[in-house]
Scaffold this motif. Structure first.
Motif, PDB file in Angstrom:
ATOM      1  N   GLY A   9      22.438   2.134 -12.926  1.00 24.14           N
ATOM      2  CA  GLY A   9      22.914   3.404 -13.458  1.00 24.14           C
ATOM      3  C   GLY A   9      24.430   3.492 -13.501  1.00 24.14           C
ATOM      4  N   GLU A  10      24.931   4.437 -14.297  1.00 22.37           N
ATOM      5  CA  GLU A  10      26.373   4.574 -14.478  1.00 22.37           C
ATOM      6  C   GLU A  10      27.012   5.574 -13.529  1.00 22.37           C
ATOM      7  OE1 GLU A  10      27.591   5.094 -18.494  1.00 22.37           O
ATOM      8  OE2 GLU A  10      26.242   3.533 -19.268  1.00 22.37           O
ATOM      9  N   GLY A  11      26.222   6.293 -12.743  1.00 19.78           N
ATOM     10  CA  GLY A  11      26.796   7.211 -11.769  1.00 19.78           C
ATOM     11  C   GLY A  11      27.658   8.293 -12.383  1.00 19.78           C
ATOM     12  N   THR A  12      27.182   8.900 -13.459  1.00 19.41           N
ATOM     13  CA  THR A  12      28.012   9.833 -14.231  1.00 19.41           C
ATOM     14  C   THR A  12      28.459  11.041 -13.415  1.00 19.41           C
ATOM     15  OG1 THR A  12      25.991  10.864 -15.091  1.00 19.41           O
ATOM     16  CG2 THR A  12      27.008   9.140 -16.427  1.00 19.41           C
ATOM     17  N   ARG A  13      27.656  11.466 -12.439  1.00 20.31           N
ATOM     18  CA  ARG A  13      28.011  12.674 -11.687  1.00 20.31           C
ATOM     19  C   ARG A  13      29.124  12.424 -10.680  1.00 20.31           C
ATOM     20  NH1 ARG A  13      22.137  14.244  -9.649  1.00 20.31           N
ATOM     21  NH2 ARG A  13      22.163  11.974  -9.373  1.00 20.31           N
ATOM     22  N   LEU A  14      29.485  11.154 -10.467  1.00 18.85           N
ATOM     23  CA  LEU A  14      30.591  10.826  -9.571  1.00 18.85           C
ATOM     24  C   LEU A  14      31.831  10.352 -10.331  1.00 18.85           C
ATOM     25  CD1 LEU A  14      28.699   9.066  -6.633  1.00 18.85           C
ATOM     26  CD2 LEU A  14      29.919  11.242  -6.543  1.00 18.85           C
ATOM     27  N   ARG A  15      31.845  10.537 -11.625  1.00 19.12           N
ATOM     28  CA  ARG A  15      33.040  10.173 -12.373  1.00 19.12           C
ATOM     29  C   ARG A  15      34.193  11.104 -12.014  1.00 19.12           C
ATOM     30  NH1 ARG A  15      30.329   9.050 -18.345  1.00 19.12           N
ATOM     31  NH2 ARG A  15      29.514   6.972 -17.860  1.00 19.12           N
ATOM     32  N   LEU A  17      35.334   8.338 -10.408  1.00 19.13           N
ATOM     33  CA  LEU A  17      35.261   7.215  -9.470  1.00 19.13           C
ATOM     34  C   LEU A  17      34.430   6.072 -10.030  1.00 19.13           C
ATOM     35  CD1 LEU A  17      34.701   9.152  -6.122  1.00 19.13           C
ATOM     36  CD2 LEU A  17      36.847   8.170  -6.960  1.00 19.13           C
ATOM     37  N   THR A  18      33.371   6.407 -10.764  1.00 18.06           N
ATOM     38  CA  THR A  18      32.444   5.388 -11.260  1.00 18.06           C
ATOM     39  C   THR A  18      32.751   4.938 -12.687  1.00 18.06           C
ATOM     40  OG1 THR A  18      30.967   7.223 -11.819  1.00 18.06           O
ATOM     41  CG2 THR A  18      30.540   6.061  -9.753  1.00 18.06           C
ATOM     42  N   THR A  19      33.896   5.326 -13.204  1.00  9.01           N
ATOM     43  CA  THR A  19      34.275   4.866 -14.540  1.00  9.01           C
ATOM     44  C   THR A  19      34.563   3.375 -14.539  1.00  9.01           C
ATOM     45  OG1 THR A  19      35.197   7.038 -15.062  1.00  9.01           O
ATOM     46  CG2 THR A  19      35.891   5.185 -16.448  1.00  9.01           C
ATOM     47  N   THR A  20      35.170   2.888 -13.465  1.00  2.00           N
ATOM     48  CA  THR A  20      35.538   1.466 -13.367  1.00  2.00           C
ATOM     49  C   THR A  20      34.893   0.758 -12.187  1.00  2.00           C
ATOM     50  OG1 THR A  20      37.532   2.079 -12.121  1.00  2.00           O
ATOM     51  CG2 THR A  20      37.756   1.826 -14.508  1.00  2.00           C
ATOM     52  N   VAL A  21      34.151   1.497 -11.360  1.00  2.00           N
ATOM     53  CA  VAL A  21      33.481   0.912 -10.186  1.00  2.00           C
ATOM     54  C   VAL A  21      32.031   1.361 -10.204  1.00  2.00           C
ATOM     55  CG1 VAL A  21      33.403   0.810  -7.665  1.00  2.00           C
ATOM     56  CG2 VAL A  21      35.614   0.929  -8.831  1.00  2.00           C
ATOM     57  N   PRO A  22      31.051   0.448 -10.153  1.00  2.00           N
ATOM     58  CA  PRO A  22      29.647   0.866 -10.160  1.00  2.00           C
ATOM     59  C   PRO A  22      29.286   1.621  -8.888  1.00  2.00           C
ATOM     60  CG  PRO A  22      29.821  -1.488  -9.714  1.00  2.00           C
ATOM     61  CD  PRO A  22      31.197  -1.015 -10.066  1.00  2.00           C
ATOM     62  N   GLY A  54      23.221  -3.422 -14.239  1.00  2.00           N
ATOM     63  CA  GLY A  54      23.508  -3.079 -15.626  1.00  2.00           C
ATOM     64  C   GLY A  54      24.987  -2.858 -15.767  1.00  2.00           C
ATOM     65  N   PHE A  55      25.399  -1.628 -15.515  1.00  2.00           N
ATOM     66  CA  PHE A  55      26.791  -1.224 -15.650  1.00  2.00           C
ATOM     67  C   PHE A  55      27.673  -1.953 -14.637  1.00  2.00           C
ATOM     68  CE2 PHE A  55      30.120   2.049 -14.676  1.00  2.00           C
ATOM     69  CZ  PHE A  55      30.756   2.017 -15.906  1.00  2.00           C
ATOM     70  N   LEU A  56      28.706  -2.658 -15.092  1.00  2.00           N
ATOM     71  CA  LEU A  56      29.665  -3.355 -14.235  1.00  2.00           C
ATOM     72  C   LEU A  56      28.970  -4.260 -13.209  1.00  2.00           C
ATOM     73  CD1 LEU A  56      32.138  -0.379 -13.642  1.00  2.00           C
ATOM     74  CD2 LEU A  56      32.411  -2.268 -15.250  1.00  2.00           C
ATOM     75  N   ALA A  57      28.042  -5.064 -13.694  1.00  2.00           N
ATOM     76  CA  ALA A  57      27.212  -5.885 -12.815  1.00  2.00           C
ATOM     77  C   ALA A  57      28.022  -6.880 -11.987  1.00  2.00           C
ATOM     78  CB  ALA A  57      26.170  -6.634 -13.646  1.00  2.00           C
ATOM     79  N   ASP A  58      29.114  -7.402 -12.530  1.00  2.00           N
ATOM     80  CA  ASP A  58      29.880  -8.412 -11.805  1.00  2.00           C
ATOM     81  C   ASP A  58      30.446  -7.874 -10.495  1.00  2.00           C
ATOM     82  OD1 ASP A  58      29.352 -10.249 -13.751  1.00  2.00           O
ATOM     83  OD2 ASP A  58      31.303 -10.098 -14.745  1.00  2.00           O
ATOM     84  N   ASP A  59      30.755  -6.576 -10.450  1.00  2.00           N
ATOM     85  CA  ASP A  59      31.281  -6.000  -9.217  1.00  2.00           C
ATOM     86  C   ASP A  59      30.223  -5.975  -8.124  1.00  2.00           C
ATOM     87  OD1 ASP A  59      33.755  -5.603 -10.328  1.00  2.00           O
ATOM     88  OD2 ASP A  59      33.396  -3.520 -10.866  1.00  2.00           O
ATOM     89  N   VAL A  60      28.969  -5.747  -8.486  1.00  2.00           N
ATOM     90  CA  VAL A  60      27.891  -5.785  -7.500  1.00  2.00           C
ATOM     91  C   VAL A  60      27.735  -7.203  -6.958  1.00  2.00           C
ATOM     92  CG1 VAL A  60      25.445  -5.330  -7.086  1.00  2.00           C
ATOM     93  CG2 VAL A  60      26.732  -3.880  -8.677  1.00  2.00           C
ATOM     94  N   ARG A  61      27.803  -8.180  -7.832  1.00  2.00           N
ATOM     95  CA  ARG A  61      27.705  -9.570  -7.394  1.00  2.00           C
ATOM     96  C   ARG A  61      28.841  -9.955  -6.440  1.00  2.00           C
ATOM     97  NH1 ARG A  61      24.621 -13.326 -10.449  1.00  2.00           N
ATOM     98  NH2 ARG A  61      23.456 -12.394 -12.161  1.00  2.00           N
ATOM     99  N   ARG A  62      30.041  -9.438  -6.706  1.00  3.95           N
ATOM    100  CA  ARG A  62      31.174  -9.784  -5.847  1.00  3.95           C
ATOM    101  C   ARG A  62      30.991  -9.257  -4.428  1.00  3.95           C
ATOM    102  NH1 ARG A  62      34.448  -9.612 -10.580  1.00  3.95           N
ATOM    103  NH2 ARG A  62      34.624  -7.343 -10.524  1.00  3.95           N
ATOM    104  N   VAL A  63      30.338  -8.114  -4.296  1.00  4.72           N
ATOM    105  CA  VAL A  63      30.134  -7.529  -2.966  1.00  4.72           C
ATOM    106  C   VAL A  63      29.083  -8.289  -2.167  1.00  4.72           C
ATOM    107  CG1 VAL A  63      29.191  -5.508  -1.774  1.00  4.72           C
ATOM    108  CG2 VAL A  63      30.934  -5.221  -3.521  1.00  4.72           C
TER     109      VAL A  63
END
Length: 331
Positions: A9-15, A17-22, A54-63
């Motif tokens: 998900g894109e976490g729209t209700r936390l924008r 913050l979630t515009t560039t970070v999943p 989905g959204f910004l998947a590479d950041d999840v992989r980095r963690v």
């Protein structure tokens, strides 16, 4: 034992913050949120966790990295486009990542309920699918899951005005499924487990199992701050957490409930109450941050006031003397 975590998900209700970070990677009490879920699943015997990204998947992989995270095998599946909760499960099955019986979990819940007990209840009842249920006091904001005396789901009741006899139980976003259930999911379009698949299973192997413990969807600023308080209560008697390399000037007041990520700076006379600062954030002199979240490397100007779940985006700047309530400040 395998679990699929729906983290696309894109976490729209936390924008913003979630515009560039999943959302799964957002820090919660100075740790990426997704790590709490992986630890919880591992504690209940799940030795393999598949992350549906989905959204910004590479950041999840980095963690979480590739291979293993703290002894738990981590694998990933990335949908080419959003396919809904059921579509994501179908895609993971089609990719050969899930087989037999497995758990499916929404990726934005912080919980400590007994997932092992849910799996045992599923097996004991010979269910095709089992939904974890949490009891709520006020049912008017939820869709309720109604059951018979044997725990079989009889209907889904949308936002009743009165609490049903026997209690109001809602879907907790955690399921145990048999592989055969995925055959009910059509291909080629987004499909919802909750709205399309589970209604087909009413009277045909769908069970609901009440669970107890802490449970919260962190998807809004209010609930994110509630979850922060819960975690601080476990480990910090003064409800304050300060990361490495922070500077807190004499005369600044932190708490109750304040989290500072690494390298934050809080100047003299500033007040942080029910507030979270991400890494590198700065709160200048006499500023007040209350019931609000400040993103990475953001600056809250001197004498300004943030309240009512204001969110300051990464790298954003709040002007000195500004008063913001429920605002969203883009970086």
């Amino acid at each position: 034992m395998q679990a699929l975590v729906l983290a696309g998900g894109e976490g729209t209700r936390l924008r913003p913050l979630t515009t560039t970070v999943p959302k799964p990677v957002l820090p919660l009490a100075n740790r990426p949120f997704i790590t709490y879920m992986v630890e919880w699943l591992a504690s209940h015997g799940f030795d393999e966790v598949v992350i549906a990204c989905g959204f910004l998947a590479d950041d999840v992989r980095r963690v979480l990295g590739d291979g293993k995270w703290n002894g738990t095998r981590i694998r990933y599946v990335q949908e080419p486009e959003p396919r809904g909760t059921a579509g994501a499960v179908r895609f993971a099955v089609a990719e050969g990542l899930l087989e037999g019986r497995f758990a499916v979990l929404n990726g934005d819940i912080l919980t400590d309920f007994d997932m092992s007990a849910l799996c045992r209840a599923h097996e004991r009842k010979g269910a095709r699918a089992t939904i974890a249920l949490i009891e709520v006091e006020d049912p008017s904001a939820y869709g309720l899951v109604m059951r018979d005396a044997d725990g079989l789901v009889t209907e889904f009741l949308e936002k009743p005005t009165e609490k049903p006899q026997g209690g109001a139980f809602v879907n907790a976003g955690a399921y145990v499924l048999e592989r055969e259930v995925i055959d009910l999911v059509p291909d080629g379009r987004p499909v919802s487990l909750e709205r399309e698949v589970f209604p087909q299973l009413v009277g045909n192997g769908l069970c609901g199992c009440p669970v107890q413990g802490y449970w919260l969807d962190i998807g809004t600023p209010e609930r994110y701050l509630d979850a922060t308080r819960h975690l601080l209560e476990q480990h910090s008697p003064d409800l304050v957490l300060v990361g490495d390399g922070c500077e807190v000037a004499p005369g600044a007041r932190l708490g109750p409930v304040a989290v500072l990520g690494d390298r934050c700076r809080v100047e003299a006379g500033a007040v942080l109450e029910r507030a979270v600062l991400f890494e590198g954030a700065r709160v200048e002199r006499e500023a007040i941050v209350r019931d609000s979240i400040v993103g990475k490397d953001a600056v809250v100007g001197a004498g300004s006031r943030l309240e009512r779940e204001t969110i300051v985006g990464h790298g954003a700047r709040v002007a000195p003397g500004a008063t913001l309530a429920g605002a969203r400040v883009e970086g």
